[in-house]
Write a protein that holds these residues in place. Structure first.
Motif, PDB file in Angstrom:
ATOM      1  N   SER A  31      -7.085  -2.590  -5.890  1.00 50.96           N
ATOM      2  CA  SER A  31      -6.523  -2.092  -4.641  1.00 50.96           C
ATOM      3  C   SER A  31      -5.729  -3.207  -3.983  1.00 50.96           C
ATOM      4  N   VAL A  32      -4.700  -2.826  -3.252  1.00 51.01           N
ATOM      5  CA  VAL A  32      -3.847  -3.818  -2.607  1.00 51.01           C
ATOM      6  C   VAL A  32      -4.648  -4.674  -1.635  1.00 51.01           C
ATOM      7  N   LEU A  70      -6.309  -7.890  -3.072  1.00 51.90           N
ATOM      8  CA  LEU A  70      -5.529  -8.939  -3.698  1.00 51.90           C
ATOM      9  C   LEU A  70      -5.816 -10.288  -3.034  1.00 51.90           C
ATOM     10  N   GLU A  76       0.828  -1.203   0.000  1.00 52.37           N
ATOM     11  CA  GLU A  76       0.000   0.000   0.000  1.00 52.37           C
ATOM     12  C   GLU A  76       0.863   1.255   0.000  1.00 52.37           C
ATOM     13  N   ARG A 110      -6.403  -1.016 -12.131  1.00 50.48           N
ATOM     14  CA  ARG A 110      -5.579  -1.573 -11.077  1.00 50.48           C
ATOM     15  C   ARG A 110      -6.429  -1.924  -9.868  1.00 50.48           C
ATOM     16  N   MET A 150      -2.423  -5.485  -9.008  1.00 52.70           N
ATOM     17  CA  MET A 150      -2.223  -4.101  -8.574  1.00 52.70           C
ATOM     18  C   MET A 150      -1.483  -3.271  -9.615  1.00 52.70           C
ATOM     19  N   GLU A 165       2.272   1.592  -3.581  1.00 51.79           N
ATOM     20  CA  GLU A 165       1.223   2.030  -4.507  1.00 51.79           C
ATOM     21  C   GLU A 165       0.894   3.498  -4.295  1.00 51.79           C
TER      22      GLU A 165
END
Length: 248
Positions: free
Chosen positions: A242-243, A246, A194, A240, A219, A197
């Protein structure tokens, strides 16, 4: 009087890539043995892109990242950074490139134990031409409350975020991350990703992340799959993920 003819409107040209690599080949010589790590890699990377290099151990990921970061040079082929020849410029050129243009994040944090988080980051800001303040860099990775803590007083994830703050404090146009979550558990790894990113999104830094974990592909803007020194597949994500979403 007839009106003057109007020039046709032209669509803006695509911006040139930050990196342009053509025919990159890397051979390591060990005694009588030649190990080919990269075999004719062609690729471009652009400003603000978040790319993931995916592949098994020995696929050529780290070799490619080291060449992009000026830590190694190709055996043959060319690499240009914003038109600057990194493949034939010599050690002085590579040193200037590493110092001013690129930040590194490795699997292991490489912090100096006797220095606080703030002081570890200041090692970079003291030599960079136009750095951000150490406090600002640490705030960007969520560590403004840990400025004066030593590495031994920080968790693994916090130490890695200090390493990220140190890497971005020089305001690099390129951030290269080699297995940045490899030594961390899943929840701590998410926190670190995060932070990476967020830096990419807020600063527009070209960010390239090495991993063997396919879950991290979602991501990225673009995923490059490497095998035996070749890019065997390239894919792009329309959006993309979001973390936190995942699937580990």
């Amino acid at each position: 009087m007839s009106p003057s003819p109007q020039k046709p409107s032209l669509s803006p040209a695509s911006p040139p890539p930050i990196f342009a690599a053509r025919g990159l080949r890397k051979v390591y010589h060990t005694g009588d043995l030649n190990v080919v790590a990269l075999q004719g890699v062609d690729l471009d990377f652009h400003t603000g892109e978040l790319a993931v290099l995916l592949g098994a151990s020995g696929s050529g990921k780290s070799t490619l990242l080291n060449i992009l970061g000026g830590l190694d040079i190709p055996t043959s082929g060319s690499l240009h950074y914003k038109g600057w020849d990194l493949s034939g410029g010599g050690e002085r050129t590579l040193t200037q490139f590493r110092r001013n243009c690129v930040g590194f994040v490795f699997q292991f944090y490489n912090l100096i134990p006797s220095l606080t988080a703030r002081e570890n980051v200041a090692l970079i800001t003291d030599i960079a031409p136009d750095p951000m303040k150490p406090e600002d860099a640490l705030d960007r990775v969520g560590l403004s409350h840990r400025l004066d803590h030593f590495p031994s007083q920080l968790s693994g994830g916090e130490q890695q975020r200090v390493a990220i703050a140190r890497a971005i404090a020089k305001k690099p146009e390129v951030l290269l991350c080699d297995e940045p979550t490899g030594a961390l558990d899943v929840n701590t790894g998410i926190t670190v990703l995060e932070a990476i990113e967020r830096i990419n999104r807020e600063l527009g830094t070209l960010t390239i992340v090495i991993t063997h974990n396919a879950a991290m592909s979602a991501m990225a803007d673009r995923v490059l799959h490497l095998s035996d020194g070749h890019i065997v597949k390239e894919s792009r994500n329309a959006e993309r993920a979001s973390v936190s979403s995942l699937q580990w």
